[in-house]
Structure formats: structure tokens, C-alpha cells
Design a protein around this motif. Structure first.
Motif, mmCIF file in Angstrom:
data_model
loop_
_atom_site.group_PDB
_atom_site.id
_atom_site.type_symbol
_atom_site.label_atom_id
_atom_site.label_comp_id
_atom_site.label_asym_id
_atom_site.label_seq_id
_atom_site.Cartn_x
_atom_site.Cartn_y
_atom_site.Cartn_z
ATOM 1 N N THR A 113 -2.401 -0.401 6.418
ATOM 2 C CA THR A 113 -3.103 0.873 6.383
ATOM 3 C C THR A 113 -3.918 0.937 5.095
ATOM 4 O O THR A 113 -3.401 0.671 4.010
ATOM 5 C CB THR A 113 -2.113 2.043 6.425
ATOM 6 N N ASN A 121 -0.648 9.565 5.531
ATOM 7 C CA ASN A 121 -0.257 8.544 6.502
ATOM 8 C C ASN A 121 0.730 7.568 5.866
ATOM 9 O O ASN A 121 0.652 7.293 4.667
ATOM 10 C CB ASN A 121 -1.477 7.764 6.993
ATOM 11 N N GLY A 160 -5.415 6.220 4.063
ATOM 12 C CA GLY A 160 -4.826 6.344 5.396
ATOM 13 C C GLY A 160 -5.664 5.883 6.562
ATOM 14 O O GLY A 160 -5.196 5.852 7.695
ATOM 15 N N THR A 198 -1.739 5.739 0.743
ATOM 16 C CA THR A 198 -2.314 6.023 2.070
ATOM 17 C C THR A 198 -2.344 7.510 2.416
ATOM 18 O O THR A 198 -2.382 7.876 3.593
ATOM 19 C CB THR A 198 -1.538 5.239 3.146
ATOM 20 N N SER A 248 2.231 3.835 5.095
ATOM 21 C CA SER A 248 1.654 2.505 4.939
ATOM 22 C C SER A 248 2.301 1.595 5.981
ATOM 23 O O SER A 248 3.509 1.384 5.970
ATOM 24 C CB SER A 248 1.908 1.959 3.534
ATOM 25 N N HIS A 264 -6.249 2.339 10.241
ATOM 26 C CA HIS A 264 -4.849 1.963 10.433
ATOM 27 C C HIS A 264 -4.713 0.440 10.407
ATOM 28 O O HIS A 264 -5.670 -0.297 10.643
ATOM 29 C CB HIS A 264 -4.337 2.488 11.770
ATOM 30 N N GLU A 294 -6.229 2.368 1.913
ATOM 31 C CA GLU A 294 -6.060 3.461 0.964
ATOM 32 C C GLU A 294 -6.677 4.717 1.554
ATOM 33 O O GLU A 294 -7.738 4.671 2.162
ATOM 34 C CB GLU A 294 -6.703 3.102 -0.374
ATOM 35 N N ASN A 302 0.797 -1.227 0.000
ATOM 36 C CA ASN A 302 0.000 0.000 0.000
ATOM 37 C C ASN A 302 0.834 1.284 0.000
ATOM 38 O O ASN A 302 0.282 2.374 0.138
ATOM 39 C CB ASN A 302 -0.971 0.015 1.180
#
Length: 145
Positions: A45, A26, A49, A23, A28, A52, A47, A19
Motif C-alpha cells: 500500500t 488504510n 493509502g 498509509t 499497510s 492499494h 504512502e 509501510n
């Protein structure tokens, strides 16, 4: 246990790697929950973000998370900007016995807070398993102040 830790962290890194770039702001993160030698939950994580990785893995594991070891590629958050329960809180509430973390997180919402929260809950924490490989995932990650 060290050899098994490397294997399970490798799986968490594999999940996170899938990922990278999807993200948002954030990082991944990958998380694998292992109990009695088998996976009881895992996640990366999502898509955009959210959620979690730890949230996804804990939801997949349900009650089986109690007593499990969590392998997480980046330090679990100790606070959430949304005010929701942090990943550190969620891991503690789920009753995981141990958390193995590849890399510390320098973001203001983690930076020691996640690890402190786990330690305060009496959860054994091991930082530094798979660090070199996991760190490659976070080279472009710039935490928000």
C-alpha cells in the motif's frame, strides 16, 4: 505447496511492514504475485493509502498475472469508497488462479466481500497462511464504519 505459501507470504508481510504508519487511515498491505515459482509483481500500500498493494502488484505484473497466485497480507477489498474497481475485482479480471490471504479484514468495504468476490469468480482462496505474523501489522488498524 504449504512451505512455498509460507515463504511467499513472508515476502508479502515484509513489504507491508515497510509501510506501516505511512498509509493514512488504510492498513499497510503487502501483495506478491507468483507464477512458475517466481515473482511477476509485488507491491505494498502506497504512502497515504493509495494505490492499494494489489493494484501496484497487478500493474507491475501486467499480463503475467494471469494464472498467478496472489499472496496478500489482508483480505482484498470487495468494494471501494471511490467507486473504482475493488482489489477483488481487479484480481479476478487479471485472471489470477489462486489468492492466499493471511488475515480477514473487518472493514465494511472488505469483511468477506473481497473473498466472496474472488470465490464467485471461480478463484481458489486460502485464508490463514501467516496469520499470526501478519496480524501484528494490524493491531492498531481500526477500520472505518
Amino acid at each position: 505447496m504449504a512451505a512455498a505459501d509460507e515463504v511467499w507470504m513472508g515476502r508479502a508481510i515484509e513489504l507491508a511492514r515497510a509501510n506501516v504508519g505511512k498509509t493514512g487511515d488504510n492498513p499497510s498491505v503487502g501483495c506478491v504475485l507468483v507464477k512458475d515459482g517466481g515473482v511477476v509483481g509485488e507491491g505494498a500500500t502506497a504512502e497515504g493509502g493509495r494505490p492499494h498493494a494489489e493494484e501496484i502488484a497487478l500493474d507491475a505484473a501486467g499480463p503475467a498475472a494471469a494464472g498467478a497466485t496472489a499472496y496478500v497480507t489482508l483480505e482484498p477489498c470487495g468494494e471501494r469508497s471511490s467507486g473504482a474497481a475493488s482489489c477483488g475485482e481487479r484480481l479476478a479480471r487479471a485472471g489470477v488462479a489462486r489468492v492466499v490471504v493471511a488475515c480477514a479484514d473487518s472493514s465494511a468495504l472488505a469483511s468477506g466481500r473481497g473473498l466472496d468476490r474472488l470465490a464467485q469468480a471461480g478463484i481458489a482462496v486460502n485464508l490463514g497462511v501467516g496469520t499470526e505474523e501478519a496480524a501484528a501489522l494490524y493491531r492498531g488498524y481500526r477500520p472505518q464504519p
